[in-house]
Design a protein around this motif. Structure first.
Motif, short mmCIF file in Angstrom:
data_model
loop_
_atom_site.label_atom_id
_atom_site.label_comp_id
_atom_site.label_asym_id
_atom_site.label_seq_id
_atom_site.Cartn_x
_atom_site.Cartn_y
_atom_site.Cartn_z
N THR A 121 43.71 16.53 51.78
CA THR A 121 44.34 17.44 52.76
C THR A 121 43.62 17.33 54.11
O THR A 121 44.16 17.77 55.12
CB THR A 121 44.31 18.91 52.30
OG1 THR A 121 42.95 19.29 52.08
CG2 THR A 121 45.11 19.13 51.04
N LYS A 122 42.42 16.76 54.10
CA LYS A 122 41.69 16.56 55.37
C LYS A 122 42.15 15.25 56.00
O LYS A 122 42.09 14.20 55.36
CB LYS A 122 40.17 16.53 55.13
CG LYS A 122 39.61 17.89 54.72
CD LYS A 122 38.22 17.75 54.14
CE LYS A 122 37.18 17.57 55.21
NZ LYS A 122 36.57 18.84 55.63
N GLN A 123 42.54 15.35 57.26
CA GLN A 123 43.11 14.21 57.99
C GLN A 123 42.22 12.96 57.91
O GLN A 123 42.70 11.86 57.59
CB GLN A 123 43.32 14.62 59.45
CG GLN A 123 44.18 13.66 60.25
CD GLN A 123 45.60 13.59 59.72
OE1 GLN A 123 46.13 14.60 59.22
NE2 GLN A 123 46.22 12.43 59.78
N ILE A 143 37.60 15.66 39.01
CA ILE A 143 38.89 15.03 39.31
C ILE A 143 39.92 16.11 39.65
O ILE A 143 40.32 16.89 38.79
CB ILE A 143 39.37 14.21 38.08
CG1 ILE A 143 38.31 13.19 37.67
CG2 ILE A 143 40.71 13.54 38.37
CD1 ILE A 143 38.53 12.61 36.27
N ASP A 144 40.31 16.16 40.92
CA ASP A 144 41.12 17.27 41.44
C ASP A 144 42.56 16.82 41.63
O ASP A 144 42.90 16.21 42.65
CB ASP A 144 40.50 17.72 42.78
CG ASP A 144 41.11 19.00 43.33
OD1 ASP A 144 42.16 19.44 42.83
OD2 ASP A 144 40.52 19.55 44.29
N SER A 145 43.39 17.08 40.63
CA SER A 145 44.80 16.69 40.72
C SER A 145 45.62 17.49 39.71
O SER A 145 45.15 17.76 38.61
CB SER A 145 44.94 15.20 40.39
OG SER A 145 46.31 14.85 40.34
N ILE A 188 37.55 18.09 34.94
CA ILE A 188 38.96 17.95 35.32
C ILE A 188 39.41 19.24 36.02
O ILE A 188 39.21 20.34 35.50
CB ILE A 188 39.85 17.69 34.07
CG1 ILE A 188 39.48 16.36 33.42
CG2 ILE A 188 41.33 17.71 34.47
CD1 ILE A 188 40.20 16.08 32.11
N ASN A 189 40.03 19.08 37.18
CA ASN A 189 40.46 20.20 38.03
C ASN A 189 41.96 20.02 38.30
O ASN A 189 42.29 19.32 39.23
CB ASN A 189 39.62 20.16 39.33
CG ASN A 189 39.89 21.31 40.25
OD1 ASN A 189 40.55 22.26 39.87
ND2 ASN A 189 39.39 21.22 41.48
N SER A 190 42.88 20.56 37.51
CA SER A 190 42.69 21.68 36.62
C SER A 190 43.89 21.83 35.69
O SER A 190 44.92 21.21 35.92
CB SER A 190 42.57 22.98 37.45
OG SER A 190 43.69 23.06 38.32
N PHE A 245 36.69 29.05 34.41
CA PHE A 245 37.88 29.79 34.85
C PHE A 245 37.82 30.04 36.35
O PHE A 245 36.84 30.59 36.86
CB PHE A 245 38.00 31.12 34.09
CG PHE A 245 38.50 30.94 32.69
CD1 PHE A 245 39.80 30.51 32.45
CD2 PHE A 245 37.67 31.18 31.61
CE1 PHE A 245 40.27 30.33 31.16
CE2 PHE A 245 38.13 31.01 30.31
CZ PHE A 245 39.43 30.58 30.09
N ASP A 246 38.90 29.64 37.01
CA ASP A 246 39.03 29.86 38.46
C ASP A 246 39.99 31.02 38.66
O ASP A 246 41.19 30.90 38.42
CB ASP A 246 39.56 28.57 39.11
CG ASP A 246 39.64 28.69 40.63
OD1 ASP A 246 39.74 29.83 41.13
OD2 ASP A 246 39.63 27.65 41.30
N SER A 247 39.46 32.15 39.12
CA SER A 247 40.23 33.38 39.27
C SER A 247 41.12 33.40 40.52
O SER A 247 41.73 34.42 40.82
CB SER A 247 39.29 34.58 39.32
OG SER A 247 39.21 35.22 38.09
N ASN A 278 35.72 32.84 62.69
CA ASN A 278 34.36 32.79 62.13
C ASN A 278 34.39 32.74 60.60
O ASN A 278 33.72 33.53 59.91
CB ASN A 278 33.59 34.05 62.54
CG ASN A 278 32.47 33.71 63.49
OD1 ASN A 278 32.07 32.56 63.60
ND2 ASN A 278 31.97 34.71 64.16
N ARG A 279 35.15 31.82 60.07
CA ARG A 279 35.38 31.79 58.62
C ARG A 279 34.09 31.69 57.82
O ARG A 279 33.98 32.23 56.71
CB ARG A 279 36.32 30.62 58.27
CG ARG A 279 37.71 30.84 58.80
CD ARG A 279 38.64 29.72 58.39
NE ARG A 279 38.81 29.66 56.96
CZ ARG A 279 39.57 28.75 56.36
NH1 ARG A 279 40.20 27.84 57.08
NH2 ARG A 279 39.69 28.73 55.05
N GLN A 280 33.10 30.99 58.39
CA GLN A 280 31.84 30.79 57.64
C GLN A 280 31.14 32.11 57.34
O GLN A 280 30.46 32.23 56.32
CB GLN A 280 30.91 29.89 58.45
CG GLN A 280 31.41 28.45 58.53
CD GLN A 280 30.67 27.69 59.61
OE1 GLN A 280 30.48 28.20 60.71
NE2 GLN A 280 30.25 26.48 59.30
#
Ligand code: THG
Length: 266
Positions: free
Chosen positions: A11-13, A75-77, A98-100, A162-164, A207-209
């Motif tokens: 997603t990053k250009q 592995i993110d897909s 494996i994600n997810s 577990f990703d909430s 200021n997301r950080q």
């Protein structure tokens, strides 16, 4: 705290362009620098490249492991065919995640056998056919059902994360609170782990950080075991170092002081 470095994401250009151009040094640099900043796993996402995700993920993993013999990959897909290829091409002497999966039966059916076959850790998003969870209770119920399903298939509970699903507080003000409440609830299910993709929480805010690092400290206190984040972000690195020192995970603050001396804290 297990740290999953998020920077190799299509997603990053710049990442998208590097994958398209087969720019190996760019990818290697992203992987090596994240590991140097403390990433335990390198997340690899090729899902939105304009080419062929399967060939792209094959290339990215081949390139990373050519340089890093012990690298661990996340592995993110959502695509089980891309996951399958990534697992086949991985030859390094590290760990796999494996994600997810979600609670959706089709996704479990396709991906769970791969996690079992390759002895990979597994991230499970706490959602199902009914969509995104609103409350802590929704997240807990989704996690409970997924856990029962994967345990019945012989998957070890200590290998599940577990990703909430944290959502932006800019549009949904109660979501950070519901997420935080869900962490101890989910951990009460057994030896399971919890994880989150940090940056969603601050979407749409300046200021997301600042928001990300405050939220991370709160989530660590709530019992979060792992996070997908940018380990080169000094705000986040400071939040992790301070949280570890405060929670006695860094006795006598040795790592905190070392990070300060190396100029890594803000
Ligand atoms: N949970 C799980 N997996 C995930 C997420 C999650 N994988 C993807 C994502 N969320 C986490 N990874 C990233 C990677 C990069 C960025 C954010 C999250 C990123 N975003 C820029 C920003 O936020 O400003 C925008 C992109 C750009 O730079 O062009 O860098 O939650 N299981």
């Amino acid at each position: 705290m297990l740290i999953i470095g998020e920077r190799i994401n299509s997603t990053k250009q710049k990442v998208q362009e590097a994958i398209k151009a087969r720019n190996a040094s760019f990818i290697i640099n992203q992987a090596v620098s994240q590991a140097g900043a403390g990433a335990d796993f390198i997340d690899v996402n090729c899902a939105v490249t304009s080419g062929d995700e399967i060939q792209d993920i094959d290339w990215v993993i081949s390139v990373i492991q050519s340089e890093m013999k012990d690298v661990s990959i996340c592995i993110d897909s959502p695509n089980y065919l891309a996951i399958d290829r990534a697992l086949k091409v991985y030859k390094a002497n590290g760990k796999l995640m494996i994600n997810s999966i979600t609670g959706e039966e089709a996704r479990i059916k396709n991906i769970l056998p791969l996690a079992l076959k390759y002895n990979a850790k597994l991230i499970a998003l706490t959602m199902d056919e009914n969509g995104m969870p609103d409350t802590a209770q929704d997240r807990f119920e989704a996690a409970r059902k997924i856990l029962e399903r994967v345990k019945n298939a012989g998957f070890k509970e200590e290998n599940i994360y577990f990703d909430s699903l944290i959502r932006p507080i800019s549009t949904e003000p109660k979501q950070a609170g519901e997420f935080l409440k869900s962490i101890p609830m989910i951990k009460s299910l057994g030896k399971v782990n919890t994880i989150c993709g940090l940056s969603n929480v601050s979407y749409g805010l300046p200021n997301r950080q600042t928001i990300n690092s405050a939220f991370l400290a709160m989530a660590i206190q709530a019992g979060l075991d792992a996070a997908i984040l940018d380990p080169l972000d000094s705000h986040v690195a400071s939040s992790i170092a301070a949280s570890r020192a405060l929670l006695c995970d860094d006795e006598y603050c040795t790592d905190y002081i070392k990070a300060f001396r190396e100029g890594k804290l803000i």
